[in-house]
Write a protein that holds these residues in place. Sequence first.
Motif, PDB file in Angstrom:
ATOM      1  N   GLU A  23       0.828  -1.201   0.000  1.00  0.00           N
ATOM      2  CA  GLU A  23       0.000   0.000   0.000  1.00  0.00           C
ATOM      3  C   GLU A  23       0.866   1.257   0.000  1.00  0.00           C
ATOM      4  O   GLU A  23       0.635   2.203  -0.758  1.00  0.00           O
ATOM      5  N   LEU A  26       2.715   1.827  -3.308  1.00  0.00           N
ATOM      6  CA  LEU A  26       1.855   2.467  -4.310  1.00  0.00           C
ATOM      7  C   LEU A  26       1.774   3.975  -4.054  1.00  0.00           C
ATOM      8  O   LEU A  26       1.889   4.786  -4.970  1.00  0.00           O
ATOM      9  N   HIS A  27       1.607   4.315  -2.768  1.00  0.00           N
ATOM     10  CA  HIS A  27       1.510   5.722  -2.399  1.00  0.00           C
ATOM     11  C   HIS A  27       2.748   6.494  -2.870  1.00  0.00           C
ATOM     12  O   HIS A  27       2.643   7.529  -3.515  1.00  0.00           O
ATOM     13  N   LEU A  52       7.803  13.859   2.375  1.00  0.00           N
ATOM     14  CA  LEU A  52       6.385  14.113   2.630  1.00  0.00           C
ATOM     15  C   LEU A  52       5.745  12.957   3.407  1.00  0.00           C
ATOM     16  O   LEU A  52       4.845  13.140   4.206  1.00  0.00           O
ATOM     17  N   PHE A  53       6.223  11.754   3.109  1.00  0.00           N
ATOM     18  CA  PHE A  53       5.627  10.610   3.801  1.00  0.00           C
ATOM     19  C   PHE A  53       6.158  10.489   5.232  1.00  0.00           C
ATOM     20  O   PHE A  53       5.541   9.889   6.079  1.00  0.00           O
ATOM     21  N   LEU A  63       3.463   1.662  11.428  1.00  0.00           N
ATOM     22  CA  LEU A  63       2.307   1.415  10.563  1.00  0.00           C
ATOM     23  C   LEU A  63       1.947  -0.066  10.546  1.00  0.00           C
ATOM     24  O   LEU A  63       0.772  -0.434  10.642  1.00  0.00           O
TER      25      LEU A  63
ATOM     26  N   HIS B  24      -8.309   5.358  -2.376  1.00  0.00           N
ATOM     27  CA  HIS B  24      -7.144   4.754  -1.763  1.00  0.00           C
ATOM     28  C   HIS B  24      -6.338   5.846  -1.097  1.00  0.00           C
ATOM     29  O   HIS B  24      -6.651   7.032  -1.203  1.00  0.00           O
ATOM     30  N   GLY B  25      -5.301   5.447  -0.341  1.00  0.00           N
ATOM     31  CA  GLY B  25      -4.565   6.359   0.527  1.00  0.00           C
ATOM     32  C   GLY B  25      -4.090   7.614  -0.185  1.00  0.00           C
ATOM     33  O   GLY B  25      -4.266   8.732   0.312  1.00  0.00           O
ATOM     34  N   PHE B  26      -3.474   7.442  -1.355  1.00  0.00           N
ATOM     35  CA  PHE B  26      -2.904   8.606  -2.017  1.00  0.00           C
ATOM     36  C   PHE B  26      -3.992   9.560  -2.490  1.00  0.00           C
ATOM     37  O   PHE B  26      -3.822  10.781  -2.450  1.00  0.00           O
ATOM     38  N   THR B  29      -4.870  11.713   0.363  1.00  0.00           N
ATOM     39  CA  THR B  29      -3.833  12.730   0.527  1.00  0.00           C
ATOM     40  C   THR B  29      -4.011  13.855  -0.499  1.00  0.00           C
ATOM     41  O   THR B  29      -4.021  15.048  -0.151  1.00  0.00           O
ATOM     42  N   ASP B  44       2.323  12.007   5.416  1.00  0.00           N
ATOM     43  CA  ASP B  44       1.553  10.935   4.782  1.00  0.00           C
ATOM     44  C   ASP B  44       1.432   9.721   5.707  1.00  0.00           C
ATOM     45  O   ASP B  44       0.397   9.068   5.765  1.00  0.00           O
ATOM     46  N   ALA B  45       2.481   9.417   6.481  1.00  0.00           N
ATOM     47  CA  ALA B  45       2.450   8.253   7.374  1.00  0.00           C
ATOM     48  C   ALA B  45       1.319   8.392   8.382  1.00  0.00           C
ATOM     49  O   ALA B  45       0.619   7.423   8.704  1.00  0.00           O
ATOM     50  N   TYR B  48      -1.986   7.259   7.080  1.00  0.00           N
ATOM     51  CA  TYR B  48      -2.222   5.809   7.089  1.00  0.00           C
ATOM     52  C   TYR B  48      -2.515   5.307   8.504  1.00  0.00           C
ATOM     53  O   TYR B  48      -3.367   4.443   8.704  1.00  0.00           O
ATOM     54  N   TRP B  64      -9.321  -4.488  -1.323  1.00  0.00           N
ATOM     55  CA  TRP B  64      -8.352  -4.324  -2.401  1.00  0.00           C
ATOM     56  C   TRP B  64      -9.100  -4.147  -3.722  1.00  0.00           C
ATOM     57  O   TRP B  64     -10.057  -4.851  -4.003  1.00  0.00           O
ATOM     58  N   THR B  67      -6.594   0.376  -9.556  1.00  0.00           N
ATOM     59  CA  THR B  67      -6.688   1.780  -9.974  1.00  0.00           C
ATOM     60  C   THR B  67      -6.929   1.841 -11.480  1.00  0.00           C
ATOM     61  O   THR B  67      -6.856   0.824 -12.171  1.00  0.00           O
ATOM     62  N   ARG B  71      -3.236  -0.639 -11.183  1.00  0.00           N
ATOM     63  CA  ARG B  71      -2.368  -0.903 -10.033  1.00  0.00           C
ATOM     64  C   ARG B  71      -3.246  -1.430  -8.896  1.00  0.00           C
ATOM     65  O   ARG B  71      -4.380  -0.984  -8.711  1.00  0.00           O
ATOM     66  N   ARG B  72      -2.707  -2.380  -8.119  1.00  0.00           N
ATOM     67  CA  ARG B  72      -3.492  -2.922  -7.004  1.00  0.00           C
ATOM     68  C   ARG B  72      -3.458  -1.910  -5.864  1.00  0.00           C
ATOM     69  O   ARG B  72      -2.375  -1.486  -5.432  1.00  0.00           O
ATOM     70  N   ALA B  73      -4.657  -1.492  -5.380  1.00  0.00           N
ATOM     71  CA  ALA B  73      -4.702  -0.476  -4.331  1.00  0.00           C
ATOM     72  C   ALA B  73      -5.775  -0.830  -3.307  1.00  0.00           C
ATOM     73  O   ALA B  73      -6.737  -1.519  -3.623  1.00  0.00           O
ATOM     74  N   ARG B  74      -5.553  -0.321  -2.104  1.00  0.00           N
ATOM     75  CA  ARG B  74      -6.532  -0.605  -1.038  1.00  0.00           C
ATOM     76  C   ARG B  74      -7.486   0.579  -0.966  1.00  0.00           C
ATOM     77  O   ARG B  74      -7.081   1.700  -0.661  1.00  0.00           O
ATOM     78  N   TYR B  76     -10.640   2.663   0.553  1.00  0.00           N
ATOM     79  CA  TYR B  76     -11.335   2.856   1.837  1.00  0.00           C
ATOM     80  C   TYR B  76     -12.672   3.499   1.571  1.00  0.00           C
ATOM     81  O   TYR B  76     -12.808   4.340   0.676  1.00  0.00           O
TER      82      TYR B  76
END
Lengths: 891, 111
Positions: A23, A26-27, A52-53, A63, B24-26, B29, B44-45, B48, B64, B67, B71-74, B76
């Motif tokens: 995950e 990908l981010h 940034l992360f 995490l 997904h997470g990004f 963001t 960003d952390a 998550y 899951w 995109t 791309r495989r993404a989780r 939410y």
Amino acid sequence: MPLLRPGIRKLLRLDNGREVDDEIALHLELRLDALMRQGLSRHDAAQEAKRLFAASDATMQALRSTAQARDTSMHFRERWEWVLQDTRYAARRLLREPLVTGFMLLTLSLGIGANVTAFSLVDRILVRGPEHVTAADELSRVYIRTEGPPLGDRTMAWIPYPIYDGLRQQVRGASAMGAYRVTDVMIGKGADARPQRIGAADGGFFPMLGARPVLGRFFTPADEIEGSTPLAVLSEAVWRNSFGADPAVIGKPYVVGDVIHTIVGVAPAGFSGAALTRVDAWTLITAQAKKSNNWFVIVRRRPGVDLPALAAEVEAVHRRTPTTAQKWAQEAKLLAAPISYDETARPSLESVLAGWLGAISVIILLITSANLVNLQLARLARRQQELGVRVALGAGRGRVVRLLILEGVLLAMIAGAGSLLVAQVTEPIIRRVLFLDAGWSATVVNGQVLLAVGVITLLTAIVIGVIPAWRAGNTALTAAVISGARGSRSGSRLRPALTVVQAALSVLLLVGAGLFLRSLAEVRAVDLGMDAEQVLVADVQFPKVPGYPFAPGALQEQALRDRARHRQLLEAVRREPGVEHAALAIGLPFLSSFGVGMWVAGLDSIPQLPGGGPYIAAVSTDYFSAMGTALRRGRVFTDQDREGSEPVVVVGETMAARLWPKGDALAQCITLFEQTAPCMRVVGVVADVHQSGLQEEASLQYYVPIGQERGFSGMSLILRSAEGSTLSWPAVRSAIARADASVEAIDLKLLASSLDGEMRPIRLGILTFGWSGALALVVAALGLYSVMAYTVAWRTREIGIRMALGATERSVARLVVGTSAGLAAVGIVIGLGLAYAGRTMIEAHLFNVSGRDPVVFGAVAAVILGVALLAPWLPARHAARIRPTEALRAE
Amino acid sequence: MALPVVKGTLDVLVLKALTWQPMHGFEVTAWLEARSGRRLALEDAALYQSLYRMEKKGLVKAEWGVTEHNRRARYYQLTPAGREQLRQQVSDWLQYADTVTAILTDPSPAR
């Protein structure tokens, strides 16, 4: 190929870290793309994305662990939601058939409740021991074993005090020792006097037990000072009932016999010393009592000292320690056993009974569970189509099995709660009916009981939930949907098997009941030489003469007065309605026996018979009629046989035969009391009478008229009711009190009550095995009925075809009944085998009956077979009425 | 100058983002950055961490997916509980902000 299968990886949650990494990767990639689109170089973009992360090993680790916590919690919640959902479903199913469910809950509650009750009794009697005693398993009772005369070969718990005193000072394996005894003493005055169980204890007894008083204090060794005032400790019950739970009772007087004791403490409720039977009050050992041969001795073993080691040391100390005890006691061996053993060093009846109850309750639960599994299978057969649909709709076989198990668990859990209620009600009843004079207080729901309920419930849930579920899992459920059939042959082999189990267990219990019933018949057949059931014994106490018993001549004076007063009483009670015979006796079978010097012309010595004796009794006119003892030859005593008249005796049959083998006992004479006394002429021969119990060897017995006895005393009044009637005890009491106003106390008992100790195991056996056996029989009959009804229902078509092919109604009925009888026969064979194997559990308590008595085994087999022939009566009639046309159309 | 995110407000911001659509997470963001005009200093952390915690509490759920660039993404999305939580926290936040604002903008001089 992966090292672990995905399922297992998931189970171990090994994938979790990688998922987080994916995950985040990908981010970072998406961020990188975005930054590069804004014109950053690849290198700068990568740096910026990381910044940034806030990416570092530490944040990644954090995490991952958050994700792990999330997964664990979600996993758990998911499971829990499944369970909730399935439980709701199972509960709805059970509610849909309230009658069946109610029946199941009721029988299961009773079954589990019986086990809870048995558990609490076993726990109290076999595990924890007497109430309020700390670490009862460290306690042992000392026994004495004698061989040869004067007491014969026997093991007793009565230890002479001097021997106890020697042990107390020397046995190193003991951390504490105490002596006690319990006797029935009349408390109160006149007609209101009642027997109470009074314990006597030395100063070491209470500290050794480790109990704490609820009020005041217990005795200590320091109390045993010569000439100190007599002390008493009350039981909680006496304190409550006789003293109104008065907190200021300490220092008040408590009268036992003629002695005024000072109350120093109150024992906690349920306290019964080192035994399990009730004790009403405790008195401190007296200097006089320290001369007695009769004390129970309890030893607390030091940690690490086991029973054999203690027993060996006790015997060794006894061997090397000279005491003032009599010669027989000094020569006897000492041994030790657990305190749950009885007065002859065998497991006590209470502990045996607890064992029986434990075994019986397990059997009852097995039968109940078999019945419930049977019911569940019947329901399953009806639900087969529904379950099949569920499977077809994707419920999954696992889920269906889970549902069935949940139903069982739900039933068992509700019944487990109900069983506490059942136990709460049945425990006091069982205590009162089966355990005479139980001293311990009723079981309250405690941790141990709850644990037991939990374990028993769990086991039951497994049985009644898993077996049907396993059946369902094995059955081709989908087939039921496809065919739309009324149900396949689900449980068609299992259900008869369950019925066989029920029949076998019923046989087991009924054989127990039968053996005890036969024992009872054997006991009734014993010729005691008297009608002990018909004879009421009244021990009446008159005021003592001044200076009794130590003043010169006081004993003789008292005996003369007592005799005169007893004779007046005798005349008075003789006229009472319902009294057929009345007599006086000094020395009675079971109650008191005496021996005096005896010389017989022509004999060097009097033969010693295994039954003991010779036993002498002084009796009045009408004694033999009152006792129901048959006259064989000559005559019995008349009113002319008394003090001062010609000295005469009546002898027992065995005595007549042994002393005068030629058969000329009459007209012989014997010399009694002292060799120079005038010879006493034998005027009659009577039947032998049992002296100590149901089972005994022959002994020499003879009788002299009251007034001609010397050297023994203690007169009793005996009354015999007319045949077929019983005397009213209150009427007898008031008649005696009316006849003589000076009477101080009256103790009434049936002569036969002395046999209670021997009768009790038999009565208890009949009660426990009889009731449970009857119950099991009913359940087994129901089981047979339901299996046969079910069989007939699903074989309707087959029976129809048979009838179409010419089978008669009779032969069809015979088919049904024959199947039932066949099942029962298998059950009978198994049950008799179990009974044969388990006979040692009760054999020691049977009377003149073998544990494999063929009559009982045969009778029980016949009863079960009879039930097996009757139970399927309705289904058989049903089957016989099947009409081929209808049966075939029904398909 | 980027403002630090007040402790405890990140969750409500993420919930708000997810009211639009599953992301997904990004995407979350990016949405927050776009909406704030990049004025919020957001690691960003931390985002998550917030997502995982809320998933554990059952406020969001994830699965899951793929995109648009395969791309495989989780992804939410809000649960009903999450929606309720958002409503509550928005109302609390606005009241809090009003109160603080009222105090800070009171013209009477501080003593």
